[in-house]
Design an enzyme around this catalytic site. Sequence first.
Site, PDB file in Angstrom:
ATOM      1  N   ARG A  74     -13.296   7.344  10.326  1.00 43.64           N
ATOM      2  CA  ARG A  74     -13.261   5.920  10.014  1.00 43.64           C
ATOM      3  C   ARG A  74     -12.225   5.235  10.898  1.00 43.64           C
ATOM      4  O   ARG A  74     -11.069   5.662  10.958  1.00 43.64           O
ATOM      5  CB  ARG A  74     -12.922   5.704   8.534  1.00 43.64           C
ATOM      6  CG  ARG A  74     -12.878   4.231   8.158  1.00 43.64           C
ATOM      7  CD  ARG A  74     -12.632   4.020   6.672  1.00 43.64           C
ATOM      8  NE  ARG A  74     -12.391   2.585   6.430  1.00 43.64           N
ATOM      9  CZ  ARG A  74     -11.378   2.091   5.753  1.00 43.64           C
ATOM     10  NH1 ARG A  74     -10.474   2.907   5.208  1.00 43.64           N
ATOM     11  NH2 ARG A  74     -11.239   0.786   5.599  1.00 43.64           N
ATOM     12  N   HIS A  89      -9.851  -5.094   9.525  1.00 44.78           N
ATOM     13  CA  HIS A  89      -8.717  -4.420   8.902  1.00 44.78           C
ATOM     14  C   HIS A  89      -7.462  -5.226   9.215  1.00 44.78           C
ATOM     15  O   HIS A  89      -6.501  -4.713   9.784  1.00 44.78           O
ATOM     16  CB  HIS A  89      -8.601  -2.976   9.393  1.00 44.78           C
ATOM     17  CG  HIS A  89      -7.819  -2.081   8.480  1.00 44.78           C
ATOM     18  ND1 HIS A  89      -8.296  -0.873   8.024  1.00 44.78           N
ATOM     19  CD2 HIS A  89      -6.598  -2.221   7.927  1.00 44.78           C
ATOM     20  CE1 HIS A  89      -7.392  -0.297   7.248  1.00 44.78           C
ATOM     21  NE2 HIS A  89      -6.348  -1.110   7.173  1.00 44.78           N
ATOM     22  N   GLU A 130      -9.865  -3.866   1.969  1.00 43.66           N
ATOM     23  CA  GLU A 130      -8.873  -4.324   0.994  1.00 43.66           C
ATOM     24  C   GLU A 130      -8.609  -5.829   1.018  1.00 43.66           C
ATOM     25  O   GLU A 130      -7.536  -6.292   1.435  1.00 43.66           O
ATOM     26  CB  GLU A 130      -7.551  -3.571   1.200  1.00 43.66           C
ATOM     27  CG  GLU A 130      -7.675  -2.071   1.014  1.00 43.66           C
ATOM     28  CD  GLU A 130      -6.363  -1.337   1.122  1.00 43.66           C
ATOM     29  OE1 GLU A 130      -6.255  -0.225   0.598  1.00 43.66           O
ATOM     30  OE2 GLU A 130      -5.414  -1.893   1.739  1.00 43.66           O
ATOM     31  N   ASN A 143     -10.325   2.576  -2.081  1.00 45.44           N
ATOM     32  CA  ASN A 143      -9.043   3.118  -1.635  1.00 45.44           C
ATOM     33  C   ASN A 143      -8.180   3.313  -2.865  1.00 45.44           C
ATOM     34  O   ASN A 143      -7.933   2.356  -3.613  1.00 45.44           O
ATOM     35  CB  ASN A 143      -8.342   2.175  -0.660  1.00 45.44           C
ATOM     36  CG  ASN A 143      -9.068   2.075   0.674  1.00 45.44           C
ATOM     37  OD1 ASN A 143     -10.013   2.816   0.940  1.00 45.44           O
ATOM     38  ND2 ASN A 143      -8.629   1.156   1.519  1.00 45.44           N
ATOM     39  N   TYR A 157      -4.481   4.826  -4.320  1.00 44.51           N
ATOM     40  CA  TYR A 157      -3.143   5.326  -4.056  1.00 44.51           C
ATOM     41  C   TYR A 157      -2.343   5.562  -5.339  1.00 44.51           C
ATOM     42  O   TYR A 157      -1.667   6.579  -5.458  1.00 44.51           O
ATOM     43  CB  TYR A 157      -2.386   4.366  -3.143  1.00 44.51           C
ATOM     44  CG  TYR A 157      -2.908   4.389  -1.725  1.00 44.51           C
ATOM     45  CD1 TYR A 157      -2.500   5.382  -0.835  1.00 44.51           C
ATOM     46  CD2 TYR A 157      -3.827   3.438  -1.275  1.00 44.51           C
ATOM     47  CE1 TYR A 157      -2.987   5.423   0.465  1.00 44.51           C
ATOM     48  CE2 TYR A 157      -4.318   3.482   0.026  1.00 44.51           C
ATOM     49  CZ  TYR A 157      -3.901   4.469   0.889  1.00 44.51           C
ATOM     50  OH  TYR A 157      -4.390   4.510   2.167  1.00 44.51           O
ATOM     51  N   GLU A 165      -9.977   5.743   1.479  1.00 43.44           N
ATOM     52  CA  GLU A 165      -8.564   6.027   1.774  1.00 43.44           C
ATOM     53  C   GLU A 165      -7.930   6.700   0.572  1.00 43.44           C
ATOM     54  O   GLU A 165      -8.184   6.322  -0.572  1.00 43.44           O
ATOM     55  CB  GLU A 165      -7.761   4.755   2.087  1.00 43.44           C
ATOM     56  CG  GLU A 165      -8.035   4.133   3.436  1.00 43.44           C
ATOM     57  CD  GLU A 165      -7.171   2.907   3.691  1.00 43.44           C
ATOM     58  OE1 GLU A 165      -6.054   2.815   3.113  1.00 43.44           O
ATOM     59  OE2 GLU A 165      -7.606   2.027   4.446  1.00 43.44           O
TER      60      GLU A 165
END
Length: 448
Positions: free
Chosen positions: A83, A127, A172, A298, A300, A358
């Site tokens: 990616r 991005h 995001e 994504n 985290y 991610e």
Amino acid sequence: MTDSAALRRSDFPADFRWGVSTSSFQIEGAGREDGRGESIWDRFCSEPGRIRDGSNGLVACDHYHLWPQDLDMAKALGVNAYRFSIAWPRVLPTGRGPVNEAGLAFYDRLVDGMLERGLDPWATLYHWDLPQALQDRGGWTSRDTVAAFLEYTDVVTRRLGDRVKHWITHNEPWCSCMMSYWEGVHAPGGRSLPNALQACHHVLLSHGQAIPLIRRNSAGADVGITLSLHPIAPASSRDEDAAAVRRHDGLRNRWFLDPLFGRGYPQDTLALLGAAAPRVEPGDLEAIATATDFLGVNYYFPEVVRDDPAGGPMGTALVEREGVERTAFGWEVSPQGLVELLTRIQRDYAPAVIQLTENGSTFEDVLTADGRVHDAQRLSYLQRHLAALKQAIDAGVPVKGYFAWSLLDNFEWAEGYLRRFGLAYVDYATQRRILKDSGLWYGRFLNE
């Protein structure tokens, strides 16, 4: 839960995608080469006090010149997907108008290099590196930027669409809008909630309007969007904190998920936002809800919230749980949070396919005398999150791919080069890449 230490690649479906993720501004460098225009992050980095270590992305990992060895490393790891993102100002230096052929030619070489190494290209169109010329005219707060994004998307997908068959429109939107136009910590550094919400709307609108364009230019392609999402827990058993979870979730998660899945903006959140809510024109919500082929997630860390009447438009405040493991960023390490998030998304929205685009961690990496980086915490993080991912898949969540963030240490936005997420350590003085213990383990896992 699956024993993380005993986990094997064969425990996952045979057609599962294994990848790594990168982004253009964070690794490419070559900030003033071959006709690339200025981005909002170039401008942001030039403003004193914006970046913690005073650095910039003009060189970064010099991936613009070193991409062959980076792709060789990805191939050696055993991933089958890569990616990356495309730098809008490298292709259209002023955001619209004349195309920079040298910029497009770089991505031609990069994509061909992936295919030659058996790496499936996954391209992210945006991005965060908006051309500064567009920001000068309002950036994402302006509806004209939607039209500019479509022009950019058309140029890129016509050029690369014969070879790239997996497209992510945006990475995001929370970060590119809320952190950038409201919280002020990301470029362009705005401090207006109404502007941030309008930017969110325009980003989502540009996503929806771009989908048919991508499909026309890239026959048979899969198209999706990537969201940063969080499981949210109450700080206590108090009813007030339970209600705070719902309000916080409305802006943090549902503000993006609901319109993408055809529900419009959540009414309870709109009521709390009042006059700050974005302007929505007829047909916008229908465009945003254009069907996608996958949802990129994504993950985290989880968020813990309490009721706080003075805590912004949602009346909430974040709370840090005591006695939990944290990354160098201060983020709580919670593999179980990944299971909770994925099962919640499947229960509430039922996307046909989820790609975990991610997942990663930052710790205080040290290059030791033996020439190695013994990042035991990251290695453990990776193993435990893969075990959690398998648990979610076993529970019926349609996750079809995992992309580790990131292949390389890189420019970590407002943190500069102070935070390292890479499976490979980058010595920025020499641009030498050194696989950390976590990267070596990922390679053994994928090549067994």
